[in-house]
Structure formats: structure tokens, C-alpha cells
Design a protein around this motif. Structure first.
Motif, PDB file in Angstrom:
ATOM      1  N   ALA A 148       0.829  -1.210   0.000  1.00 43.33           N
ATOM      2  CA  ALA A 148       0.000   0.000   0.000  1.00 43.33           C
ATOM      3  C   ALA A 148       0.868   1.267   0.000  1.00 43.33           C
ATOM      4  CB  ALA A 148      -0.928  -0.013   1.210  1.00 43.33           C
ATOM      5  N   CYS A 149       1.926   1.278   0.816  1.00 38.29           N
ATOM      6  CA  CYS A 149       2.812   2.450   0.855  1.00 38.29           C
ATOM      7  C   CYS A 149       3.504   2.629  -0.489  1.00 38.29           C
ATOM      8  CB  CYS A 149       3.840   2.301   1.975  1.00 38.29           C
ATOM      9  SG  CYS A 149       3.133   2.606   3.607  1.00 38.29           S
ATOM     10  N   ASN A 150       3.875   1.533  -1.103  1.00 33.34           N
ATOM     11  CA  ASN A 150       4.470   1.581  -2.441  1.00 33.34           C
ATOM     12  C   ASN A 150       3.493   2.211  -3.434  1.00 33.34           C
ATOM     13  OD1 ASN A 150       5.777   0.319  -5.033  1.00 33.34           O
ATOM     14  ND2 ASN A 150       3.823  -0.756  -4.822  1.00 33.34           N
ATOM     15  N   PHE A 151       2.204   1.849  -3.344  1.00 28.42           N
ATOM     16  CA  PHE A 151       1.212   2.419  -4.269  1.00 28.42           C
ATOM     17  C   PHE A 151       1.076   3.939  -4.088  1.00 28.42           C
ATOM     18  CE2 PHE A 151      -1.441  -1.743  -4.711  1.00 28.42           C
ATOM     19  CZ  PHE A 151      -0.590  -2.181  -5.717  1.00 28.42           C
TER      20      PHE A 151
ATOM     21  N   LEU B  89       0.344  -0.121 -14.508  1.00 25.11           N
ATOM     22  CA  LEU B  89       1.567  -0.388 -15.277  1.00 25.11           C
ATOM     23  C   LEU B  89       1.630   0.534 -16.501  1.00 25.11           C
ATOM     24  CD1 LEU B  89       4.125  -2.054 -15.910  1.00 25.11           C
ATOM     25  CD2 LEU B  89       2.651  -3.755 -17.026  1.00 25.11           C
ATOM     26  N   GLU B  90       0.513   0.677 -17.195  1.00 22.53           N
ATOM     27  CA  GLU B  90       0.455   1.585 -18.359  1.00 22.53           C
ATOM     28  C   GLU B  90       0.907   2.986 -17.961  1.00 22.53           C
ATOM     29  OE1 GLU B  90      -3.592   1.594 -19.746  1.00 22.53           O
ATOM     30  OE2 GLU B  90      -3.616  -0.563 -20.085  1.00 22.53           O
ATOM     31  N   LYS B  91       0.385   3.451 -16.823  1.00 20.56           N
ATOM     32  CA  LYS B  91       0.695   4.796 -16.337  1.00 20.56           C
ATOM     33  C   LYS B  91       2.191   4.919 -16.042  1.00 20.56           C
ATOM     34  CE  LYS B  91      -2.229   7.765 -13.459  1.00 20.56           C
ATOM     35  NZ  LYS B  91      -3.050   7.716 -12.228  1.00 20.56           N
ATOM     36  N   LYS B 377       5.298  -3.794  -8.478  1.00 16.66           N
ATOM     37  CA  LYS B 377       5.125  -2.494  -7.817  1.00 16.66           C
ATOM     38  C   LYS B 377       3.918  -1.734  -8.342  1.00 16.66           C
ATOM     39  CE  LYS B 377       9.733  -1.635  -6.132  1.00 16.66           C
ATOM     40  NZ  LYS B 377      10.901  -0.761  -6.174  1.00 16.66           N
ATOM     41  N   THR B 378       3.483  -2.038  -9.543  1.00 22.15           N
ATOM     42  CA  THR B 378       2.329  -1.325 -10.085  1.00 22.15           C
ATOM     43  C   THR B 378       1.047  -2.134  -9.938  1.00 22.15           C
ATOM     44  OG1 THR B 378       2.991  -2.152 -12.275  1.00 22.15           O
ATOM     45  CG2 THR B 378       3.606   0.104 -11.717  1.00 22.15           C
ATOM     46  N   GLU B 379       1.128  -3.441 -10.174  1.00 19.13           N
ATOM     47  CA  GLU B 379      -0.077  -4.270 -10.151  1.00 19.13           C
ATOM     48  C   GLU B 379      -0.212  -5.104  -8.877  1.00 19.13           C
ATOM     49  OE1 GLU B 379      -2.537  -4.202 -12.602  1.00 19.13           O
ATOM     50  OE2 GLU B 379      -1.416  -2.448 -13.276  1.00 19.13           O
TER      51      GLU B 379
END
Lengths: 457, 457
Positions: A148-151, B89-91, B377-379
Motif C-alpha cells: 500500500a505504501c508503495n502504491f 503499469l500503463e501509467k 510495484k504497479t499491479e
């Protein structure tokens, strides 16, 4: 009743609001006490630990609290989670009961923990927090908050109970993969950690010690760091209710309503998340569902603890709340359900148990693993040892139905998978696990350390 | 295009039939050769290894093959699996491309492998088989077949590549939890295993050796044991097409159709399962989707191997098929994508690559893990190192779109999660992983061991 076995809500049916049980509690709220004065705290005091938007949620009395869109956006990556009917388990048991389970194992980190981790990271981001501290036992909470912190682009320090840090490296690597800084607690990074290490340089750590360290870092950061807790507090319980709210809709899809609702309880967040929406129906719509909280016999907070004020951490620096507790100095035996080894229990869950709205029971380690193995062999999914406590209780209810011929509808929460607990399964299969029932005299002894509470609290 | 990010088919939309690409192959089929005579085998020969219902599927020319209801009943425990649009991921890539992924990580054992494991266990049960043998590398296939055999009450012996047996105990414990008997290969339970151990008592094993052992046990069992293979053969490819058939429907839900379809390829079953239904649209409906198979640079079967007849195993006792191969004596370097270390490739996939219907590319280990970390990290989901090869290729396509401004629709298969590969991630984060490109001269050397093939084959 439908002949389907898996009930999947479309993304569009993700709940728009969390359920806040404060609005329906059948007993008056109990205060949060300052650990030094044992007097009710002000919001400012809690504001040192948490951002004010979270402090306000803690005391909020609204029944429904809107889930912010950025949180829903992330929930939608895996939510709504499926609800299954365990037809193969029913068959193996020869029971006329219908057994349903909500499947929280499909979240990216494999448990229910992200439901509040994402919300807390969002609210902290909104409040301008740049860095969080937290603790973790086996790592389910730590990996959820790390994701969550990574997001949300927050920095995170995690105090991980030392024995788990070394024995369960996989979840630590997940946290580090999400850029969290993970330290084996007790550490020399805090005064309290140093004190523990001076007394016992080989200390394996405990959740209570790790909480004390994480709290100390936040409190002494001069406002640059906030603290995040994965269970016990009201806002955490509320964030988790997305589970039960979905389950209510899914039971409707299935054309049934549960006679028995079951979840395991450590700090209480998994239990509250699944059960509170059903408690709500009991309290406000006259439903008569039996609500069961299951804990390990080795950490019998609800079944052998005392309902009183106690500190949330070992160092007695965290606020004191009224709850079932085994005493904040309690060090649980090394059972494999790491998430169920906390000395206390959420005040809301405690109050409902004390008032008779929720039934508490315990399960021993061996019967719990026996249930886990039967579940995995019939339903395929290898459950976390924590979740297996709920499975044990569901199986016992289903066996009673077989004996009585009753066609009860039983629903439980499968809070997480056991992919990072496989060595515990190996120990079980090789006969190396033991039952450990916490002896009454030890419970009595631990509770001699309870704080003195001013009259009237 | 919809603004949804996860596309979930209801259980009722689980495919009723598998797609059999034999019906549409643009080139004539190649025979399966007897390993001794190198002449086309009879069904009876294959019947020693497989039950006749599976042998018949291997040569079947029907385009659609009904999925038996007991298989669908088990599929429905986790299928249809979700399809996601990877908006985060696209972003992060700043690409105008839309990236979709099919999520096979939600199966009980965390990969696509149960799709064929359940089918094979069912057909064996139907045919009266009591016991199966198989091999496994890192354990994805072994754990899938163990679960399936457990569901259908079949006994199972698994020859697990020795180095994985010791380095990756978690998947072994899962297999044992499902009552499979797991042996570190090479073992002293077979003549071939003994021969390998005599030459090299410290042999770490290989998939080719483990296949030879599993085949030997079945062949010498006097008909009491059959053999099961998790990739390469036609029936395995076909069982996996349930993935791509669902994906076709889910792309329709999303209101888009892929310009590029990507999957990683080891033996070919994951690739075939996801891509063949899209190949079908290319071959029969004039679609022009670019179909990409991605393999590791360290095991470059499609990109550097030879398209010829070769044995399926190291001992040269398994039938010989026409495929891209690095030579059956090829021992791949110890990369972390254990599922992509096979010397050969499914004949159907090989023929399509050779004919130009499928594009093959390779990815190096470091760029693959870089892609895996960005994806996680994105998904949120930590991918298996195998699946990360597809992610690498999808990211590269999306970066090209960023540069060219093209709004391509890219779809890949996330074949499994990396929960049991976390030490590989730790090695990557600590800079301990290496690229290993298989050198051309070593490929040449390995291929000097190819069998002599009769003219006209």
C-alpha cells in the motif's frame, strides 16, 4: 439456493461505503486512556501517532463511511473477492449443512490485510504524511502495508518479530520488494529495543515489543513519521467490513442466509471485517445468526482473558483500551498461527463478546491443522494457519449438523493462504507439532501486570 | 473500451469445449517416432505410457473437444479466472498502449498447470488407471498434478529435479500435503537414475533425467502405472486452451481486441493455452494479431535451436517428435525460471513458429526480473519468473508504442505467481543474478547428439 459453487460480484458492485459498528453498538463506548495518566486521551494525543483524518474515523459514529475513490480503485484490482460454496468439503464430511467461504486469499499479498493497509496509506498520503512505521509478526500485515505504501509513494519502516524475520524470509523479501525497510525486532534503533536486548540479547521478539518500537519511532520523530496498526483499532475494523458487505450480497446471490458466521480472531480485524455486517443484521433486523470468533487455545484472549483496560504494547507506551487481554506482558508460545498471537483483542469485538452478541471459542493447534489439511484436500487451497481456526470451527458445526440432521448454512472467512507457512504443514505431517493449551495459572500470573484503572472507567 | 479494470466471467460462462489446433494447422502433422526404430509409433506404443482416451485425444482432428463435466466441476472452483487491465503499469510506462493480462495465479496451486492436470487425472481415472508417474522441475507441474490426483483418488509418484527438491522445499511440501510421493531425481529407483548417479553421484538432476525416470517406472510397471506429462504433447496444449477461450470473451467484455498476444514458452503449454485461440482467429477469421512466444536467452529453444526430430528425454527412451530443440542432452544453466528450462518445444508451437504464424523472442534474466519488479510495484502481484518473460515482452511492446504513439492493445498471460520464488527476487535485489546467454558454439555442440532421422520424416 443456486447450483453454482462460486459467487463472483462484478467490479461495479464493490461496496461504496464501509460499515461502522460504532453506530449500532449495544453497549456504550469505552474511552481510550493515556498510558501515563490512565485518563481519557484527547484527539491531539492520538494525533501524534495517527493523522487527524484517521483519528476522526476512530471516534466517528456514522453508520456508513464512504470509501474514497482512490481506495476503491486499488480494491478493484482484486475485489470483490469470490465467495465459494465448499461442496467437496461438505461431501467429505457427509453433512447436510451448506458451507460457504469468502476467499480473501486472492489479494496480491494473499490475505485480507490490504483492505485497511490501502485505506491507511491513502489517508496518510491525504494528510501529508511522508513516512510510516509499523510492526509485523509473520509478515502478513507488513507485506500488505508495504504494498500500500508503495502504491501511494510513502516510505515505510517495519519492525518484524525477530524469530519470524529469520524463519520466514519470503514475506520479508516481499516487503523489501515493495521498498519497505524491514528490521528484526528487538533492534538497537529504539530505547525500548535496546532495553530488551540488554536484558536478553537473544530475545526472539514479540508483537508487543515490535509495536513498542514502531510507536517509539513515530512518537520521537518530531511529527515526520506516523504509526500504522493492522488490527485492534476501530478504523481498522471498519476498513475490513468490505469483506462482510460483499459476503452479504454473495449470500443473496446464493439464495441463502447464514445460520452461523465464523472467523478467526487475533487482534480482531479479520473477524470484524467478515462478521460485523452480519452482526449489524442481528442487531438491527432481528436476524439470529450465531456469530463465532475462533482463537488458538495457546493464546486464549477471549476465552480465558480478562475484560479490562490494558496497554496495546509491551512497553506500556501505547494507549490503554478496554478489551479482553492476557496482560500486555504476555509472551505467547511459538505456535504457527503468527497472526493470532496478540495479547489483547479489539475493544469492539471484546465488547460484543462480553455482551453476548458474539460467541468465542478456541481451537488447539493439531485439530486446526487437521482441518486445514482436509480443507486443502477437498477445496484445493492451502489455508494460512490463522484461517484454519475458522475452518476447524466450520467443520465442527457441519459435523454437528450431520449428527442432528440440521441443514444449517455456515459461512466463514478464509482470510489468507498458507504459501508462506508450508514448513508448518511439513512439521504437522511429520508429527512434530504440539498442542499447547495456555494453563490457567499462567493466565493468572500474566494478568498481575494489568494496569490500575481509575474508578468509573 | 470500458472503464473497468478487471473482467470476470460468471461460472456459467466457463468454456464447454477445448480448442484443438490440429483442426486448423496450416502445415501437415509430423509423426511421433519410436525411440528405438525411429519409425512412426502405433497407438499401442503410446498406450503403454498413456491411457487410450488420452492417446486418442493426441491424434484427434476435431476442432472442439467437449470438456467432461467432472473436469468443469473442478475448473469452476477457480475458473473462469479474471482478466485485468494493467492501468497502473500503463501509467508507469507512460504508454498509450492498453495492457491486459489473464490471471492464472488464482488457481489453488498458483499457476495454469491444473488445467491439464485435472483433465489428465480425470481421463486416467475413467480408463481405470490407479497410479501415475511424472516429473517436475521447480514444482509447479508436480503440485498441480498432486492436487488433481488427490481429487480423483489416484496414487502419484513424482520425480523432482534434485536441486529444486532441496532448494525449493515449499512446493514439495504442497505435493506431499496432497499425498504424492516425491523423490529427488536422479534416484536409485530406476536403471537410468542409477546410471546417472554412477557417472556423477553429485548430479543436480535435470528435467530430461527426471522424465526418463518417470517414463521408465511407467513402462516397466506391467501396466499398473501410467505416465503423465505437463507440457509438449498435443492433448496438454488443448487442455490449456480454456485460458485463451476465456480471454477471448473477456476481451469482448472490455470492448477491445488484442493487436499483440504474448506468453512465455518452456515446453509450450502455457503459450498454447493462451495464444492458440487467438491463432485460431488469425488462421480462420483473418485477424492479424501478432503472436509472441518468449523464452529465456539461456534456454533459446525457438530462437537458436534446430527444427528437427529429437527425443523428449535425456535417456532417449521417450518418443521422438519434430520440434525446435537444443538437443536432448542439453543441460540448461541454473536460471530461476525453472519452468522454461526444457530442451525442446511442443511440436504444434514449433510448427507454427517455423511456418511464421508465431514470432519467437528471448529475454535475458536481468531484464526479466526488472520487468517483474515493475509489474509487482504497479499491479501488486509478484509474478513467477517464468511469467515475467511475458511481462518483459509486453513492456517492450508498450514502450515501442510510447515511442511511436501507437495505441496498441497488448494481452499477455500471467501464468503463475512467484510466492515460491522469493529467494530469486532477493538475489536480484542484491545484484546476485546474472545474465546467461547460451553461446552459439555450445548450441552447435549440444545438437551433435540429435538422433538420425529416416528420410522423408
Amino acid at each position: 439456493m443456486s447450483d453454482r459453487t462460486r459467487f463472483q460480484l462484478d467490479q461495479s458492485r464493490l461496496p461504496k461505503a464501509w460499515y461502522n459498528i460504532n453506530a449500532d453498538m449495544p453497549v456504550p463506548p469505552t474511552p481510550v486512556l493515556h498510558p501515563g495518566t490512565m485518563q481519557p486521551v484527547t484527539p491531539d494525543f492520538l494525533g501524534v501517532l495517527f493523522p487527524m483524518n484517521i483519528v476522526m474515523q476512530e471516534v466517528c459514529q456514522d453508520r456508513w463511511v464512504e470509501i474514497p475513490e482512490p481506495v476503491r480503485e486499488i480494491y478493484r484490482m482484486w475485489r470483490p473477492t469470490p465467495m465459494h460454496r465448499a461442496v467437496r468439503l461438505e461431501k467429505a464430511l457427509g453433512t447436510p449443512a451448506h458451507i460457504y467461504y469468502k476467499n480473501e486469499t486472492v489479494s496480491p499479498v494473499g490475505s485480507h490485510k490490504p483492505n485497511t493497509a490501502v485505506a491507511q496509506a491513502f489517508y496518510n498520503k491525504e494528510a501529508g504524511t511522508k513516512a510510516l512505521t509499523t510492526e509485523t509478526g509473520a509478515g502478513q500485515w507488513g507485506s500488505a502495508l508495504a504494498m500500500a505504501c508503495n502504491f501511494f509513494g510513502l516510505s515505510l519502516e517495519i519492525f518484524m518479530v525477530k524469530i519470524s524475520y529469520h524463519q520466514k524470509p519470503y514475506r520479508r523479501i516481499i516487503m523489501e520488494n515493495f521498498d519497505a525497510h524491514v528490521f528484526p525486532s528487538p533492534t538497537d534503533r529504539t530505547h525500548f529495543g535496546k532495553r530488551v536486548l540488554e536484558e536478553d540479547p537473544e530475545s526472539p521478539g514479540s508483537l508487543g515489543i515490535a509495536i513498542s518500537e514502531a510507536v517509539e519511532v513515530a512518537v520521537t520523530s518530531g511529527g515526520t513519521k506516523k504509526y500504522s496498526l493492522g488490527s485492534v483499532l476501530g478504523h481498522v475494523m471498519m476498513h475490513q467490513t468490505v469483506i462482510g458487505l460483499e459476503a452479504l450480497e454473495q449470500m443473496e446471490m446464493a439464495g441463502e442466509y447464514p445460520d452461523v458466521v465464523i472467523a478467526c480472531a487475533g487482534g480482531g480485524s479479520n473477524f470484524a471485517g467478515f462478521a460485523f455486517p452480519f452482526v449489524h443484521k442481528n442487531l438491527t433486523e432481528g436476524k439470529k445468526t450465531k456469530i463465532v470468533a475462533v482463537e488458538p487455545a495457546s493464546c486464549p484472549t477471549l476465552t480465558k482473558g480478562k475484560y479490562t483496560f490494558d496497554f496495546g504494547d509491551t512497553a506500556a507506551t501505547a494507549p490503554s483500551v478496554k478489551m479482553y487481554t492476557l496482560g500486555h506482558t504476555f509472551i505467547p508460545p511459538g505456535i504457527h498461527a503468527g497472526g493470532l498471537r496478540y495479547h489483547g483483542m479489539a475493544p469492539s469485538v471484546s465488547a460484543l463478546v462480553n455482551h453476548g452478541d458474539v460467541v468465542a471459542r478456541s481451537a488447539r493447534q493439531l485439530e486446526t491443522f487437521e482441518a486445514a489439511v482436509l480443507f486443502s484436500k477437498t477445496e484445493g487451497i492451502i489455508p494460512a494457519p490463522e484461517s484454519a481456526h475458522a475452518i476447524r470451527a466450520a467443520i465442527d458445526e457441519a459435523i454437528q449438523c450431520r449428527e442432528s440432521g440440521q441443514k444449517k448454512v455456515i459461512a466463514f472467512n478464509l482470510s489468507g493462504h498458507g504459501h508462506f507457512d508450508m514448513t508448518a504443514y511439513e512439521s504437522y505431517h511429520h508429527g512434530l507439532l504440539e498442542d499447547y493449551e495456555y494453563p490457567d495459572h499462567a493466565v493468572e500470573e500474566a494478568m498481575t501486570h494489568l494496569p490500575k484503572v481509575p474508578a468509573g472507567s
